[in-house]
Design an enzyme around this catalytic site. Structure first.
Site, mmCIF file in Angstrom:
data_model
loop_
_atom_site.group_PDB
_atom_site.id
_atom_site.type_symbol
_atom_site.label_atom_id
_atom_site.label_comp_id
_atom_site.label_asym_id
_atom_site.label_seq_id
_atom_site.Cartn_x
_atom_site.Cartn_y
_atom_site.Cartn_z
ATOM 1 N N SER A 102 11.437 19.157 19.119
ATOM 2 C CA SER A 102 10.277 19.748 19.792
ATOM 3 C C SER A 102 10.605 20.970 20.641
ATOM 4 O O SER A 102 9.737 21.803 20.874
ATOM 5 C CB SER A 102 9.561 18.709 20.650
ATOM 6 O OG SER A 102 10.309 18.407 21.800
ATOM 7 N N LYS A 115 9.731 19.408 28.125
ATOM 8 C CA LYS A 115 8.826 20.437 27.592
ATOM 9 C C LYS A 115 8.842 21.656 28.507
ATOM 10 O O LYS A 115 9.360 21.626 29.612
ATOM 11 C CB LYS A 115 7.379 19.911 27.501
ATOM 12 C CG LYS A 115 7.215 18.629 26.717
ATOM 13 C CD LYS A 115 7.513 18.807 25.259
ATOM 14 C CE LYS A 115 7.420 17.463 24.540
ATOM 15 N NZ LYS A 115 8.052 17.466 23.260
#
Length: 183
Positions: free
Chosen positions: A43, A91
């Protein structure tokens, strides 16, 4: 022989007392200042784990820098997953409270990030479980800011904050509102 036994007892006593000092100090440092975490998955590619596969980057997570929820756009942060509180996810902060953001597949095409929340996304769009899946994230879930890649040695570097130009917020309502009040 008796002198040797006393030396052994003295050594053992020093070790035990040192242990009972070192463990609480280490736990406090890891809880309050920083710790290391392995980044798994695709990711955050290409920023983290650029080669994929079994080679995972290990990052230093700075807990002290987020103690008052002071993060900026572009920071790579660790948060408790809003869908699974047993899991931490890493993230990039794309938008802060008050920002308007154009989403990538969220239920609303445009979102104003509510007060006390962040909009976070993985760098590898389409391969990331992020705010485009679950919406804005409460700052209370913030766990740390990734400051350095510390493993593997050939990738040792500081992690610089940046927001891709196509993901910059459209407008910050809080800043616009405060500018209007000053006039």
């Amino acid at each position: 022989m008796a002198q040797q036994a006393r030396f052994g007892q003295k050594y053992f006593k020093a070790f035990v007392s040192g242990f009972f000092v070192a463990v609480p100090v280490t736990v406090t440092v890891l809880d309050r200042l920083a710790y290391v975490a392995r980044v798994e998955g695709a990711s955050m590619q290409p920023s983290l784990n650029p080669d994929g596969g079994s080679a995972s980057d290990v990052v230093l997570l700075n807990r002290w820098s987020v103690r008052n929820y002071r993060v900026q756009r572009g920071d790579v942060v660790s948060v408790l997953s809003p869908k699974n509180p047993q899991q931490k996810i890493i993230k990039r902060v794309i938008a802060l409270e008050g920002d308007f953001i154009k989403t990538l597949g969220y239920k609303n095409r445009y979102v104003r990030v509510p007060d006390g929340h962040l909009w976070i996304e993985g760098d590898h769009h389409g391969h990331s479980f992020d705010s485009n899946s679950f919406g804005p994230v409460s700052q209370g879930l913030l766990h740390g800011r990734a400051s350095h890649i510390i493993w593997p040695p050939n990738r040792w570097q500081r992690i610089e904050p940046y927001v891709p130009t196509d993901r910059k917020p459209l407008l910050n309502w809080s800043q616009k509102y405060s500018e209007d009040e000053d006039d």
